[in-house]
Design an enzyme around this catalytic site. Structure first.
Site, short mmCIF file in Angstrom:
data_model
loop_
_atom_site.label_atom_id
_atom_site.label_comp_id
_atom_site.label_asym_id
_atom_site.label_seq_id
_atom_site.Cartn_x
_atom_site.Cartn_y
_atom_site.Cartn_z
N ASP A 73 0.89 -1.17 0.18
CA ASP A 73 -0.05 0.24 -0.03
C ASP A 73 0.91 1.27 -0.02
OD1 ASP A 73 -2.30 -1.56 0.01
OD2 ASP A 73 -2.40 -1.29 2.14
N ARG B 113 -0.13 4.94 16.57
CA ARG B 113 -0.40 5.66 15.66
C ARG B 113 -0.06 7.35 15.90
NH1 ARG B 113 0.15 2.45 12.01
NH2 ARG B 113 -1.16 1.13 11.09
N ASP C 225 -7.69 3.81 11.99
CA ASP C 225 -6.10 4.30 12.03
C ASP C 225 -6.20 5.76 11.27
OD1 ASP C 225 -4.70 2.42 13.26
OD2 ASP C 225 -4.68 1.15 11.42
N SER D 195 -4.39 -8.95 6.99
CA SER D 195 -3.72 -7.81 6.98
C SER D 195 -3.03 -7.73 8.47
CB SER D 195 -4.79 -6.76 6.79
OG SER D 195 -4.39 -5.59 7.51
N1 ARG Z 1 -8.52 -2.93 15.07
C1 ARG Z 1 -7.12 -2.37 15.61
C2 ARG Z 1 -7.33 -1.07 15.96
O1 ARG Z 1 -8.06 -0.62 15.35
C3 ARG Z 1 -5.84 -2.79 14.81
C4 ARG Z 1 -5.78 -2.03 13.65
C5 ARG Z 1 -4.83 -2.70 12.80
N2 ARG Z 1 -4.37 -1.85 11.54
C6 ARG Z 1 -3.93 -2.12 10.49
N3 ARG Z 1 -3.85 -1.20 9.49
N4 ARG Z 1 -3.79 -3.23 10.12
O2 ARG Z 1 -6.27 -0.69 16.65
#
Ligand code: ARG
Length: 407
Positions: free
Chosen positions: A14, A94, A123, A174
């Site tokens: 990505d 993040r 995110d 992912s």
């Molecule tokens: N669901 C979790 C969160 O919102 C994990 C997110 C993982 N992010 C990713 N881009 N794969 O914190």
């Protein structure tokens, strides 16, 4: 001269496609920034890849210590677990990445920052809101939210532009990972009835293959911060890395959670968080010894609120600052040692000790040495139960059918 943008670059498909896509669509110079939060990737080769794909510059920051000290440990002190289950690894990472993007943008004289998040997840919110708090003048570009490509179209785009396609692009999952945990989404996991297949896990052994012998660990805390592991003082990063390995070996830390995203979607998330699981349990056990009943009750409410703040992208806010100050204050006597047993997927607290412990043997014992004055209890109970008795005498006690609205 072209405007500049700093892109949070992971080295995956990505963000590699994003380098080329931003350059073409926005005519900007893309500076890649790769932040190491402890995911064991090969940084020099990621850096080289960014340049090969078209970045004008590729920066790498080792932020493991910053991450643990300023994000992970405060969350641990708060006992933050989203919906009682998720230790918040990605959600904690993040805001730090956002902060480093902003700093890099300043250093490089960039007008924008960019990230690879889609428009469906949490995110994007965490990145965008954090940047808006730290540098409201910066523009945020989120290519994956704009380009509208499917996975296949993205791979075709990569082939057309000579962007190497990572082997992981074939994986149905992912993944995101940092020191505090690993998350696995997509593929068969999108069926909440399907058990996560063994191949989805990378940090934890299947409990059935874990050693049959228990492994005892001792975690030493100072003011709510873990400082030692089996009696050895360790720096915070090594402590977490060591615990991830050891607890993972014993199958500890698998979490299967149907979670409520901020954007209104329920999603099935699988996590591996061996160190977080052990440390959160140990920390709570030590708090149970060193905080009063009232402190514990109130702190539990704060913990839930704190987890929401982290999850919902509100790290850089006044409310967070206020609650963080409260949490730090609660930790001033949370010093001591907790002993846990790791066995076939379980981490069980089996012992705790503290020089600040509120546990009194003399008050608790049923044996010799009992100091509790039982003759004081009837008087205490008389007054404690007084309003209950008074109300029952005057108003009677409503029957369950009345409460259910039967008549
Ligand atoms: N669901 C979790 C969160 O919102 C994990 C997110 C993982 N992010 C990713 N881009 N794969 O914190």
């Amino acid at each position: 001269m072209a405007e500049k943008v700093v892109l949070a670059y992971s080295g995956g498909l990505d963000t590699s496609v994003a380098i080329r896509w931003i350059a073409k669509r926005y005519h900007m110079d893309v500076i890649a920034l790769t932040v190491d939060l402890g995911s064991e990737r090969d940084m020099p080769s990621i850096q080289q890849k960014a340049l090969n794909v078209g970045a004008v510059k590729a920066l790498v920051v080792d932020a493991k210590e910053l991450f643990v000290k300023h994000f992970v440990f405060p969350a641990l002190q708060a006992d933050a677990l989203y919906e009682g289950q998720y230790p918040l690894a990605t959600a904690l990472g993040r805001p730090l990445i956002a902060k480093l993007l902003v700093e890099a943008a300043k250093g490089e004289g960039a007008q924008a920052v960019a990230h690879g998040s889609t428009g469906k997840g949490n995110d994007q919110v965490r990145f965008d809101v954090s940047v808006s708090a730290l540098a409201p003048h910066l523009k945020v570009i989120a290519p994956a939210r704009e380009w509208g490509m499917t996975r296949e179209e993205e791979i075709a785009y990569a082939q057309k532009h000579d962007i190497p396609i990572p082997v992981t692009a074939g994986s149905p999952y992912s993944i995101d990972e940092n020191l505090w945990g690993r998350s696995i989404e997509c593929g068969v996991l999108e069926d909440p009835w399907a058990e996560p297949p063994e191949e989805a896990f990378a940090w934890t052994k299947s409990p059935k293959d874990a050693p049959d012998e228990p492994r005892y660990v001792e975690i030493g805390f100072e003011r709510g911060i873990p400082v030692s592991f089996d009696g050895r003082e360790l720096d915070s990063v090594s402590l977490i890395q060591g615990l991830n390995e050891l607890a993972g070996e014993h199958g500890v830390g698998r979490i299967d959670h149907v979670e409520n995203r901020l954007v209104g979607i329920k999603s099935r998330e699988v996590y591996e968080a061996p160190a977080a699981t052990v440390l959160l349990k140990a920390h709570k056990a030590l708090e149970a010894m060193t905080l009063s009943r009232d402190q514990l009750r109130f702190k539990e409410r704060v913990a839930a609120e704190y987890a929401e703040i982290i999850y919902n992208g509100l790290w850089f806010t006044a409310l967070h600052q206020d609650l963080a100050a409260y949490v730090v204050s609660t930790q001033r006597h949370v010093t001591g040692t907790v002993r846990l047993k790791l066995l076939k997927g379980n981490a069980t607290v089996v012992g705790r000790k503290s020089s600040k412990s509120l546990y009194s043997f003399g008050l608790a014992t049923y044996d010799k040495g009992d100091e509790f004055d039982q003759s004081a209890s009837p008087g205490f109970i008389h007054i404690w139960g007084l309003p209950v008795k008074t109300q029952a005498q005057i108003q009677g006690l409503e029957q369950p059918e009345d409460l259910a609205g039967g008549r």
